[in-house]
Enzyme design. Sequence first.
Site, PDB file in Angstrom:
ATOM      1  N   ASN A  46     -10.200  -0.309  -0.040  1.00 25.09           N
ATOM      2  CA  ASN A  46      -8.743  -0.196   0.025  1.00 25.09           C
ATOM      3  C   ASN A  46      -8.162  -0.756  -1.273  1.00 25.09           C
ATOM      4  OD1 ASN A  46      -6.023  -0.534   0.480  1.00 25.09           O
ATOM      5  ND2 ASN A  46      -6.242  -1.469   2.503  1.00 25.09           N
ATOM      6  N   CYS A  50       0.809  -1.229   0.000  1.00 27.95           N
ATOM      7  CA  CYS A  50       0.000   0.000   0.000  1.00 27.95           C
ATOM      8  C   CYS A  50       0.841   1.279   0.000  1.00 27.95           C
ATOM      9  CB  CYS A  50      -0.950  -0.001   1.186  1.00 27.95           C
ATOM     10  SG  CYS A  50      -1.997  -1.457   1.229  1.00 27.95           S
ATOM     11  N   HIS A  89      -3.136   6.962   3.137  1.00 28.66           N
ATOM     12  CA  HIS A  89      -3.559   5.682   2.558  1.00 28.66           C
ATOM     13  C   HIS A  89      -4.970   5.368   3.056  1.00 28.66           C
ATOM     14  CE1 HIS A  89      -3.924   1.635   1.387  1.00 28.66           C
ATOM     15  NE2 HIS A  89      -3.689   1.115   2.570  1.00 28.66           N
TER      16      HIS A  89
HETATM   17  O1  UT7 Z   1      -3.687  -1.533   3.589  1.00 29.83           O
HETATM   18  C1  UT7 Z   1      -3.495  -2.168   4.803  1.00 29.83           C
HETATM   19  C2  UT7 Z   1      -4.474  -3.278   4.935  1.00 29.83           C
HETATM   20  N1  UT7 Z   1      -5.222  -3.518   6.073  1.00 29.83           N
HETATM   21  C3  UT7 Z   1      -5.575  -2.717   7.103  1.00 29.83           C
HETATM   22  O2  UT7 Z   1      -5.179  -1.625   7.266  1.00 29.83           O
HETATM   23  C4  UT7 Z   1      -6.527  -3.321   8.081  1.00 29.83           C
HETATM   24  C5  UT7 Z   1      -6.570  -2.613   9.389  1.00 29.83           C
HETATM   25  N2  UT7 Z   1      -7.589  -3.185  10.235  1.00 29.83           N
HETATM   26  C6  UT7 Z   1      -8.901  -2.939  10.090  1.00 29.83           C
HETATM   27  O3  UT7 Z   1      -9.317  -2.213   9.201  1.00 29.83           O
HETATM   28  C7  UT7 Z   1      -9.838  -3.540  11.095  1.00 29.83           C
HETATM   29  O4  UT7 Z   1      -9.104  -4.100  12.157  1.00 29.83           O
HETATM   30  C8  UT7 Z   1     -10.796  -4.625  10.499  1.00 29.83           C
HETATM   31  C9  UT7 Z   1     -11.806  -3.958   9.566  1.00 29.83           C
HETATM   32  C10 UT7 Z   1     -10.010  -5.658   9.742  1.00 29.83           C
HETATM   33  C11 UT7 Z   1     -11.550  -5.296  11.629  1.00 29.83           C
HETATM   34  O5  UT7 Z   1     -12.268  -4.327  12.385  1.00 29.83           O
HETATM   35  P1  UT7 Z   1     -12.152  -4.288  13.986  1.00 29.83           P
HETATM   36  O6  UT7 Z   1     -13.056  -3.257  14.422  1.00 29.83           O
HETATM   37  O7  UT7 Z   1     -10.701  -4.174  14.346  1.00 29.83           O
HETATM   38  O8  UT7 Z   1     -12.737  -5.691  14.362  1.00 29.83           O
HETATM   39  P2  UT7 Z   1     -12.062  -6.833  15.244  1.00 29.83           P
HETATM   40  O9  UT7 Z   1     -10.975  -7.508  14.501  1.00 29.83           O
HETATM   41  O10 UT7 Z   1     -11.793  -6.285  16.608  1.00 29.83           O
HETATM   42  O11 UT7 Z   1     -13.284  -7.840  15.371  1.00 29.83           O
HETATM   43  C12 UT7 Z   1     -14.452  -7.515  16.127  1.00 29.83           C
HETATM   44  C13 UT7 Z   1     -15.477  -8.590  15.862  1.00 29.83           C
HETATM   45  C14 UT7 Z   1     -14.914 -10.001  15.967  1.00 29.83           C
HETATM   46  O12 UT7 Z   1     -15.902 -10.820  16.533  1.00 29.83           O
HETATM   47  P3  UT7 Z   1     -15.821 -11.245  18.076  1.00 29.83           P
HETATM   48  O13 UT7 Z   1     -14.525 -11.990  18.214  1.00 29.83           O
HETATM   49  O14 UT7 Z   1     -15.836  -9.955  18.844  1.00 29.83           O
HETATM   50  O15 UT7 Z   1     -17.031 -12.076  18.251  1.00 29.83           O
HETATM   51  C15 UT7 Z   1     -14.709 -10.404  14.504  1.00 29.83           C
HETATM   52  O16 UT7 Z   1     -14.782 -11.795  14.334  1.00 29.83           O
HETATM   53  O17 UT7 Z   1     -15.979  -8.460  14.515  1.00 29.83           O
HETATM   54  C16 UT7 Z   1     -15.883  -9.716  13.856  1.00 29.83           C
HETATM   55  N3  UT7 Z   1     -15.726  -9.500  12.435  1.00 29.83           N
HETATM   56  C17 UT7 Z   1     -16.776  -9.354  11.613  1.00 29.83           C
HETATM   57  N4  UT7 Z   1     -18.105  -9.384  11.839  1.00 29.83           N
HETATM   58  C18 UT7 Z   1     -18.925  -9.204  10.782  1.00 29.83           C
HETATM   59  C19 UT7 Z   1     -14.588  -9.376  11.711  1.00 29.83           C
HETATM   60  N5  UT7 Z   1     -14.880  -9.180  10.424  1.00 29.83           N
HETATM   61  C20 UT7 Z   1     -16.236  -9.160  10.329  1.00 29.83           C
HETATM   62  C21 UT7 Z   1     -17.134  -8.966   9.260  1.00 29.83           C
HETATM   63  N6  UT7 Z   1     -18.459  -8.997   9.532  1.00 29.83           N
HETATM   64  N7  UT7 Z   1     -16.737  -8.752   7.993  1.00 29.83           N
END
Ligand code: UT7
Length: 337
Positions: free
Chosen positions: A294, A122, A264
């Site tokens: 993204n 990225c 980004h």
């Molecule tokens: O270019 C660089 C590439 N990547 C990034 O920069 C990614 C950076 N990270 C993020 O954007 C975020 O961390 C994510 C969008 C990937 C995840 O969001 P978050 O708010 O950090 O969620 P989390 O990982 O803390 O997960 C919270 C909950 C979890 O469930 P439990 O364990 O609390 O029951 C996940 O399993 O949300 C769940 N979850 C989802 N639920 C519905 C994760 N993905 C999804 C989804 N739909 N797509």
Amino acid sequence: MNFAARITGTGSAFPKNRVTNSTIVKKLAKLGVETSEKWIRERTGIQERRISDLENPNERNSSLAFSAAQKALDMAGKSPEDIDQIIYATCSPDTPLPSSACWLQHKMGAYKAWGMDINAACSGFIYGLATAERFIRSGQVVTSLVVGAEVLNPILNWEDRNSCILFGDGAGAAIVEQTPEDSARQILSSHLLSDGSLWELLYVPAGGSNMEVTPERYAKKLHKLRMKGKELFKVAVKTLADSALQTLKKNHMTTDDLDWFVPHQANHRIIEAVANRLDFPMEKVLVNVDRFGNTSAATIPTALDEGNRDGRIKQGQTVLLTAFGAGLTYGSILMRW
Ligand code: UT7
């Protein structure tokens, strides 16, 4: 005579297919993966993204780049024969070899140019622009085409709801030209950094010399992207904010001197958190993650192109580009537009 470099044209291109959150929810449901429009919108700020049809030759990586590059050339009043150098940032090339830069050169008929790919994920466009700037400052290159383009769909794991909802395909391009060293409008400074110890936050396990793709590994989707989203989120906010502040400091500036910040576009919440850390108003931050997701190396050049074309970025304004990506790679470029 000493030289500087400045962007004289920008362009973008995206695949036709708009994939809304509702479409993603239905697609994942068919695979037995649960998500919701609300979750995607609230946790990422993404409403829709574009995804290439791989059967359509016009939507491959270098085809999108070709279209973006043509628009950038038109804006700069240049033709393909004017290009000396093509720096092509991508982590999802047309082919492992030859480089996407060579595919693009061939498509454009830019036969005076030499070209190479840069894989800084990225951060690729920032790395590419910094490289072009150095060649131009040295006097070896007069006109460079810098591209950030991705077709990530082939490396996305549609059963991993944590990552597949984030990404989209697209291309952004910039024509960078030589200008006298004392020009008011120029790239003021560029600052690149990386930290390879953080490789595990975002990587593709198989497909290189570390791990060949075998039928067993293919079945386990080891050729697809793996991401530790939560950890990456924290690192992203810190590195983007630190890099932006260091670059301003090296130029004896503060955020008060900035007209536009182009970070980004990984997640709207990351962008907001960085703006918050910098105490910088969101109205002066260029954002396109809501409409394109993204697009990795393409996020910054496409957001920049949008702000340039719609007249928000004006001549003489100060613009800061800041990226982070897999590697970890990160960095900033400060420009007087
Ligand atoms: O270019 C660089 C590439 N990547 C990034 O920069 C990614 C950076 N990270 C993020 O954007 C975020 O961390 C994510 C969008 C990937 C995840 O969001 P978050 O708010 O950090 O969620 P989390 O990982 O803390 O997960 C919270 C909950 C979890 O469930 P439990 O364990 O609390 O029951 C996940 O399993 O949300 C769940 N979850 C989802 N639920 C519905 C994760 N993905 C999804 C989804 N739909 N797509």
